[in-house]
Design an enzyme around this catalytic site. Structure first.
Site: not given
Lengths: 394, 293
Positions: B211, B250
């Protein structure tokens, strides 16, 4: 969570760090009163600073010096109500203007690669540290604090010598650097920054000129996960600067970020939510938001997420992508059906639900005549086509 | 073989009497994981999972009575750091922390102690690991897997499921799939997992899922370029269209100061010999192209 400079200064002061006095004013009148007080106390000038949570206040004209009551009034008038990067200034910090001898940078951050708190210092203070890092990385001195022992005195001294801060100021710098780390630890902060940390000239009680090291600015970013155990810090959240959608999202424990596009996205999981956005873009569309409903979301949370998406007038189509693990597909389908029954505007929706209880979800969605898709790629393409059809008709 | 979890796993479930813990413990047992004990302070003496698993008050009792060697945590964020410390101090060598919302500075201290005891922590805020056909620890749905020889490492949860499902649908099986977690401070990173896969005789190819944010993917790419030159490698990076300065769910997923961009990660991975997929569904085809049969 970012907090305002004045609140950050309060946290530094609570750790015993030297911070010159300040007042927070929400009106021109309050600002002028505060300025008059500092001017009467012998300050030759006051500084008036916009309290906003975005960087670049100075460049935007949000920081001004005033040498008299009238100048303070003019400055407060100019700053209060001005817009900085889209944020309206609702309060200012007023304080005595410092007689600066030299400025430094001092910051502590959580460095995830090394899994340490790293304290950084630079002799180039008052400017953006990212710029310094780019131009001359060697101008930034770093020390990693031990996770169990914190920053040692020798490390703080090393930083001080590195930035040329020796002599009479060494001792105060060591206390400040260590205080920075303890501020971080005591408040569960991700970042504590003093920029500038400055040597300033002041008059002591006997009228003699003395030099001392003080924090002229303060920036603190708190770890959201730490907030539950610091109820006092939650009160520092500045709702003035928060989008109503963000407040709504937080109440429902949704991770939501508004973007500029037309395709609303509802996904479970942050990585998958980002991937869904990427695929919308790849299919020729623009995502209207990032929205992660989290694991194990129930029908009511799904309905709240749908309200958030629909509250954005730009949204012309909605893409729901759920990979059930802990999250049950049928719960999501029920939430979607519930939300659609009460929503006040009709927006085409493409739903893809796989994983746990996907079959039950499929049956519910078919009965309710939802448009569905089998794969993520297909769902993205359908949603983009639907948005185009709406956009074209408008 | 497989890594981290397998037939040799003797699992103790922390929080087995809680709603989440009980549900996932049942799923793990149904998959074939050898759950030997549960731990819930104050509930020692009970039995969980239809009487098949003894519950203990302490990890020490659980290890003594059952020889547990692996922990998985389904306890609240406020209690999780303590549970991790208890597990590693009492001698558990592999700990999976599923719990999310643990303050990062707690993890800083915990990770240091874990290292001191020579134990391995996966997570926190991670979905766990599955070695298909052998054992699963965590919350990854068992149904998405197929036995095989591709090792999967990922920062995400559901995105991993998406990628693994695509592989399984294409007939490509996995040796072990590991979700390392999306928090800023985690016990095991991409590179750590690649090192384990490199030592595993049953892992013949790698899928790395990353990511935006941080530099863990770049670091892993550099390591793989040097040590896994001949291994087929495929990657996927989420967040190509994410704007700078916005934290994407996140805690770790944020592009700041121009670093942590998807573009930089894709370039680093490609330069290291990875084939980088543009969508999760492309992963199986790229694996074939890289030589996976």
């Amino acid at each position: 969570m970012k907090i305002q400079e004045a609140d950050a200064k309060q946290l530094l002061r609570a750790e015993g760090l030297p911070v010159p006095p300040w007042s927070v004013a929400r009106s021109v009148k309050e600002a002028v009163t505060a300025a008059e007080g500092y001017l009467a106390d012998g300050s030759g000038a006051v500084v008036i600073k916009a309290q906003v949570l975005v960087g670049g206040r100075g460049k935007a004209g949000g920081v001004k010096l005033a040498r008299s009551r009238d100048e303070a009034e003019t400055a407060a008038n100019a700053i209060l109500g001005m817009s900085i990067k889209g944020i309206t200034v609702r309060k200012v910090l007023v304080g005595p203007a410092a007689d600066i001898v030299k400025e430094f940078y001092l910051g502590a951050i959580l460095d995830r690669a090394s899994r340490r708190i790293v304290v950084m210092a630079s002799a180039e203070g008052g400017v953006e540290i990212e710029e310094v890092a780019k131009r001359d990385p060697s101008a930034i001195h770093r020390e990693a604090a031990h996770p169990l022992l914190g920053l040692a005195d020798w490390q703080a001294r090393k930083l001080a010598f590195g930035i040329g801060l020796a002599g009479p100021h060494l001792k105060s710098f060591v206390l400040i650097a260590k205080g920075l780390v303890s501020t971080m630890l005591h408040n569960d902060a991700d970042l504590v920054e003093i920029n500038p940390l400055a040597i300033v000239r002041e008059r002591d009680a006997d009228g003699n000129t003395v030099e001392r090291v003080v924090a002229l600015d303060a920036k603190i970013v708190l770890d959201d996960s730490g907030l539950p155990r610091h109820p006092g810090l939650e009160a520092l959240r500045d709702l003035d600067e928060e989008d109503p959608a963000d407040i709504e999202a937080r109440i429902h424990d949704l991770s939501f970020i508004r973007l500029d596009g037309t395709i609303g996205c509802m996904v479970n999981g942050a990585g998958l939510a980002m991937t869904t956005m990427d695929l919308v873009k790849r299919a020729g569309g623009e995502p209207a938001n990032f929205l992660d409903i989290g694991g194990g979301a129930r029908a009511d949370k799904v309905a709240a997420a749908m309200r958030l998406i629909l509250a954005d007038a730009k949204v012309q189509a909605i893409l729901v992508n759920i990979f059930g693990g802990i999250t049950r597909g049928d719960e999501v389908a029920r939430g979607l059906i519930e939300a659609r029954a009460i929503q006040d505007r009709e927006v085409p929706m493409v739903v893809r639900i796989v994983g746990t209880n996907a079959e039950e979800a499929g049956a519910l969605l078919r009965d309710a005549r939802f448009e569905t898709a089998a794969t993520l790629d297909e769902a993205a393409e359908k949603a983009v086509a639907a948005a185009r059809a709406v956009g074209g008709a408008a | 073989m497989s890594i981290l979890v397998g037939r040799e796993t003797r699992l103790v479930v922390h929080g087995i009497t809680g709603r989440e813990g009980e549900f996932h413990a049942q799923q793990m047992q149904d998959y074939g994981t050898n759950i030997v004990a549960g731990v819930t302070p104050g509930k020692g003496g009970q039995r969980a999972l239809h009487g098949t698993v003894p519950v203990f008050d302490t990890v020490a009792q659980a290890i003594h009575a059952t020889g547990a060697n692996t922990s998985v945590l389904y306890v609240p964020a406020a209690a999780a750091p303590d549970s991790i410390l208890e597990a590693v101090t009492e001698g558990v060598k592999t700990v999976f922390c599923i719990t999310e919302g643990i303050p990062a500075l707690d993890m800083l201290r915990v990770v240091e102690v874990v290292r001191e005891y020579g134990a391995r922590l996966v997570g926190p805020n991670c979905p766990g690991a599955t070695s298909p056909g052998r054992a699963k620890v965590g919350i990854i749905p068992g149904s998405i897997h197929r036995e095989g020889s591709v090792g999967v490492v990922s920062r995400s949860g559901t995105l991993t499921y998406e990628a693994v499902q695509a592989m399984t649908d294409a007939g490509i099986g996995q040796s072990t799939c590991i979700g390392i977690g999306g928090d800023p401070i985690i016990g095991t990173n991409h590179t750590d997992v690649l090192k384990l896969f490199a030592e595993d005789p049953e892992t013949d190819a790698i899928v790395l899922i990353g990511e935006i944010g941080g530099s863990a993917e770049e670091d892993a790419a550099a390591w793989a370029a040097e040590h896994m030159a001949d291994v087929p490698k495929v990657a996927f990076i989420a967040g190509r269209t994410a704007p700078e300065g916005k934290r994407m769910g996140h805690a770790g997923a944020i592009i700041s100061g121009g670093s942590g961009t998807a573009a930089a990660k894709v370039t680093a991975l490609e330069n290291a010999g990875f084939l980088v997929a543009e969508t999760p569904t492309e992963i199986p085809a790229l694996l074939r192209r890289a030589g996976v049969s």
